[in-house]
Design a protein around this motif. Structure first.
Motif, mmCIF file in Angstrom:
data_model
loop_
_atom_site.group_PDB
_atom_site.id
_atom_site.type_symbol
_atom_site.label_atom_id
_atom_site.label_comp_id
_atom_site.label_asym_id
_atom_site.label_seq_id
_atom_site.Cartn_x
_atom_site.Cartn_y
_atom_site.Cartn_z
ATOM 1 N N LYS A 125 0.847 -1.210 0.000
ATOM 2 C CA LYS A 125 0.000 0.000 0.000
ATOM 3 C C LYS A 125 0.875 1.250 0.000
ATOM 4 O O LYS A 125 1.669 1.453 0.912
ATOM 5 N N VAL A 126 0.754 2.041 -1.039
ATOM 6 C CA VAL A 126 1.472 3.322 -1.113
ATOM 7 C C VAL A 126 0.545 4.345 -1.768
ATOM 8 O O VAL A 126 -0.462 3.970 -2.379
ATOM 9 N N ARG A 127 0.905 5.625 -1.649
ATOM 10 C CA ARG A 127 0.157 6.638 -2.385
ATOM 11 C C ARG A 127 0.806 6.752 -3.763
ATOM 12 O O ARG A 127 1.950 7.198 -3.868
ATOM 13 N N ALA A 128 0.084 6.303 -4.798
ATOM 14 C CA ALA A 128 0.670 6.281 -6.143
ATOM 15 C C ALA A 128 0.621 7.674 -6.748
ATOM 16 O O ALA A 128 -0.421 8.320 -6.742
ATOM 17 N N VAL A 129 1.766 8.145 -7.265
ATOM 18 C CA VAL A 129 1.759 9.436 -7.955
ATOM 19 C C VAL A 129 2.039 9.271 -9.460
ATOM 20 O O VAL A 129 1.682 10.133 -10.248
ATOM 21 N N ASP A 130 2.667 8.168 -9.856
ATOM 22 C CA ASP A 130 2.983 7.957 -11.279
ATOM 23 C C ASP A 130 3.242 6.460 -11.471
ATOM 24 O O ASP A 130 4.285 5.958 -11.057
ATOM 25 N N THR A 131 2.280 5.792 -12.092
ATOM 26 C CA THR A 131 2.410 4.331 -12.206
ATOM 27 C C THR A 131 3.104 3.890 -13.497
ATOM 28 O O THR A 131 3.292 2.688 -13.702
ATOM 29 N N VAL A 132 3.506 4.842 -14.346
ATOM 30 C CA VAL A 132 4.189 4.445 -15.584
ATOM 31 C C VAL A 132 5.525 3.795 -15.214
ATOM 32 O O VAL A 132 6.270 4.318 -14.391
ATOM 33 N N GLY A 133 5.782 2.634 -15.783
ATOM 34 C CA GLY A 133 7.041 1.942 -15.488
ATOM 35 C C GLY A 133 6.944 0.975 -14.328
ATOM 36 O O GLY A 133 7.933 0.310 -13.983
ATOM 37 N N ALA A 134 5.756 0.841 -13.731
ATOM 38 C CA ALA A 134 5.603 -0.110 -12.613
ATOM 39 C C ALA A 134 5.972 -1.518 -13.068
ATOM 40 O O ALA A 134 6.690 -2.254 -12.376
ATOM 41 N N GLY A 135 5.482 -1.884 -14.255
ATOM 42 C CA GLY A 135 5.741 -3.230 -14.761
ATOM 43 C C GLY A 135 7.222 -3.465 -15.010
ATOM 44 O O GLY A 135 7.755 -4.540 -14.701
ATOM 45 N N ASP A 136 7.918 -2.463 -15.541
ATOM 46 C CA ASP A 136 9.359 -2.633 -15.813
ATOM 47 C C ASP A 136 10.144 -2.773 -14.504
ATOM 48 O O ASP A 136 11.095 -3.552 -14.420
ATOM 49 N N THR A 137 9.750 -2.012 -13.496
ATOM 50 C CA THR A 137 10.436 -2.131 -12.196
ATOM 51 C C THR A 137 10.189 -3.518 -11.613
ATOM 52 O O THR A 137 11.106 -4.164 -11.088
ATOM 53 N N LEU A 138 8.942 -3.984 -11.728
ATOM 54 C CA LEU A 138 8.596 -5.313 -11.206
ATOM 55 C C LEU A 138 9.451 -6.395 -11.875
ATOM 56 O O LEU A 138 10.027 -7.254 -11.200
ATOM 57 N N VAL A 139 9.552 -6.347 -13.188
ATOM 58 C CA VAL A 139 10.307 -7.381 -13.916
ATOM 59 C C VAL A 139 11.796 -7.317 -13.549
ATOM 60 O O VAL A 139 12.424 -8.334 -13.232
ATOM 61 N N GLY A 140 12.371 -6.106 -13.584
ATOM 62 C CA GLY A 140 13.798 -5.963 -13.276
ATOM 63 C C GLY A 140 14.117 -6.452 -11.873
ATOM 64 O O GLY A 140 15.129 -7.125 -11.638
ATOM 65 N N ALA A 141 13.234 -6.128 -10.924
ATOM 66 C CA ALA A 141 13.468 -6.525 -9.532
ATOM 67 C C ALA A 141 13.267 -8.024 -9.351
ATOM 68 O O ALA A 141 14.025 -8.680 -8.631
ATOM 69 N N LEU A 142 12.270 -8.562 -10.021
ATOM 70 C CA LEU A 142 12.001 -10.002 -9.858
ATOM 71 C C LEU A 142 13.172 -10.836 -10.371
ATOM 72 O O LEU A 142 13.634 -11.752 -9.678
ATOM 73 N N VAL A 143 13.671 -10.531 -11.550
ATOM 74 C CA VAL A 143 14.773 -11.347 -12.080
ATOM 75 C C VAL A 143 16.059 -11.120 -11.286
ATOM 76 O O VAL A 143 16.882 -12.033 -11.166
ATOM 77 N N THR A 144 16.220 -9.926 -10.729
ATOM 78 C CA THR A 144 17.368 -9.685 -9.848
ATOM 79 C C THR A 144 17.314 -10.644 -8.657
ATOM 80 O O THR A 144 18.296 -11.311 -8.320
ATOM 81 N N ALA A 145 16.148 -10.699 -8.025
ATOM 82 C CA ALA A 145 16.000 -11.550 -6.834
ATOM 83 C C ALA A 145 16.141 -13.027 -7.201
ATOM 84 O O ALA A 145 16.787 -13.794 -6.477
ATOM 85 N N LEU A 146 15.556 -13.426 -8.310
ATOM 86 C CA LEU A 146 15.641 -14.844 -8.698
ATOM 87 C C LEU A 146 17.077 -15.236 -9.044
ATOM 88 O O LEU A 146 17.534 -16.322 -8.684
ATOM 89 N N ALA A 147 17.802 -14.351 -9.717
ATOM 90 C CA ALA A 147 19.183 -14.664 -10.091
ATOM 91 C C ALA A 147 20.077 -14.780 -8.859
ATOM 92 O O ALA A 147 21.092 -15.476 -8.888
ATOM 93 N N GLU A 148 19.683 -14.085 -7.786
ATOM 94 C CA GLU A 148 20.434 -14.207 -6.522
ATOM 95 C C GLU A 148 20.122 -15.499 -5.804
ATOM 96 O O GLU A 148 20.727 -15.801 -4.780
ATOM 97 N N GLY A 149 19.083 -16.200 -6.270
ATOM 98 C CA GLY A 149 18.718 -17.460 -5.623
ATOM 99 C C GLY A 149 17.632 -17.303 -4.572
ATOM 100 O O GLY A 149 17.356 -18.234 -3.811
ATOM 101 N N GLN A 150 16.983 -16.117 -4.511
ATOM 102 C CA GLN A 150 15.880 -15.960 -3.555
ATOM 103 C C GLN A 150 14.743 -16.913 -3.928
ATOM 104 O O GLN A 150 14.471 -17.138 -5.122
ATOM 105 N N ALA A 151 14.076 -17.463 -2.924
ATOM 106 C CA ALA A 151 12.908 -18.310 -3.178
ATOM 107 C C ALA A 151 11.796 -17.442 -3.754
ATOM 108 O O ALA A 151 11.779 -16.220 -3.562
ATOM 109 N N ILE A 152 10.862 -18.073 -4.450
ATOM 110 C CA ILE A 152 9.888 -17.303 -5.214
ATOM 111 C C ILE A 152 9.063 -16.350 -4.342
ATOM 112 O O ILE A 152 8.835 -15.208 -4.719
#
Ligand code: ATP
Length: 299
Positions: free
Chosen positions: A237-264
């Motif tokens: 929960k946050v106060r959204a001011v600009d949601t453009v690029g949310a999906g790109d941040t999600l993808v970049g962060a997810l693959v970063t965490a997975l490549a480090e070996g974090q569990a899903i």
């Protein structure tokens, strides 16, 4: 060496703010102008680099119209740029964006430029030894993406398709994809006429090839489907001011965490935290958080 290889677009975004969107044929007096780097490949690579990933971008950036500055900008963010082709006689991709002040509604026209000419030959030459995840979106020629996925799989990397912006060719890529990331509109476009719930769509997309499917739902979070079934993860929960690029941040962060070996489950929490921080600030790459910010947010 890089764990992540992102194969994707680089654009110059030309952004004007206007009192509202213009009608056809109308000229409006704008309020401000900004030029910055964009493109889904560049965005996802920068999201990952800010979070500490060892990430390289495979791309094509023509040197006309200031293309070299786009590549330099990526390098300054810690993205490895040695796999970016830089043809002298081509123009980089461009996105012309008008933001109407009244409600933040926008109008965007993109021209693929050199993104649209990234040839299969360039993909054949990509070094893949040691790459854990190869990530692509849909702003490059589909044949080049398909060949990259084939080569990545043969080299032992996992393949990630973010089927955005939607193109029908995504359907034929699905058998080559390990992890599919889509939003609700893209999921519905991939499987027209399928059952309407997000869970049913994610499970149906899994039947087409990807062993894991992430269906993102904006402020509602996401649905994750894998061999263990399907589950929902609420957004932070946050106060959204600009949601453009949310999906790109999600993808970049997810693959970063997975490549480090974090569990899903941990990786999804990390990725949604990064995306929530990004939507709480203006801009696209400007809004993407550092690793320290995500860790603090999760505490
Ligand atoms: P875009 O095309 O704008 O980059 P998208 O449609 O690909 O975005 P979304 O589903 O809108 O992706 O958002 C991706 C993720 O970002 C969501 O799963 C969620 O974790 C986070 N997110 C998006 N909007 C919000 C919000 N208002 N509050 C909190 N988190 C959000």
């Amino acid at each position: 060496m890089h764990d992540l290889l992102i194969l994707g677009s680089v654009n110059r975004d030309l952004i004007v703010h206007a009192p509202r969107l213009p009608e056809p044929g109308e000229t409006l007096r704008g309020k401000s102008f900004a030029s910055c780097i964009g493109g889904k490949g560049a965005n996802q690579a920068v999201a990952a680099a800010r979070l500490g990933a060892k990430v390289a971008l495979g791309a094509r950036v023509g040197l006309r119209e200031g293309g070299a500055a786009l590549v330099a900008q990526l390098a300054s963010e810690g993205v490895a740029t040695h796999l970016i082709a830089q043809p002298e006689d081509e123009t980089p991709g461009v996105a012309l964006i008008v933001v109407g002040a009244e409600d933040g509604e926008n109008q965007i026209v993109t021209v693929a430029g050199s993104n649209g000419t990234l040839p299969v030959d360039q993909v054949e030459a990509l070094p893949l030894a040691g790459v854990k995840y190869l990530v692509a979106q849909q702003e490059l020629p589909p044949a080049s993406i398909a060949r990259a996925f084939e080569r990545a799989r043969a080299a032992g990397a996992r393949t990630v398709l973010n089927a955005a912006p939607f193109r029908p060719e995504a359907v034929s890529l699905l058998p080559l994809v390990d992890l599919l990331v889509v939003n609700a509109l893209e999921a519905a476009a991939l499987l027209p006429g399928e059952p309407a719930t997000s869970e049913a769509l994610a499970l149906a997309l899994r039947q087409r090839g990807p062993s894991s499917v992430l269906l993102s739902l904006g402020a509602e979070g996401l649905v994750w489907a894998d061999a263990a079934g399907c589950r929902r993860h609420a957004a932070r929960k946050v106060r959204a001011v600009d949601t453009v690029g949310a999906g790109d941040t999600l993808v970049g962060a997810l693959v970063t965490a997975l490549a480090e070996g974090q569990a899903i489950e941990a990786a999804l929490r990390f990725a949604q935290a990064a995306a929530a921080i990004a939507v709480s600030r203006p801009g696209v790459q400007d809004a993407m958080p550092t690793r320290a910010e995500v860790i603090q947010f999760l505490e």
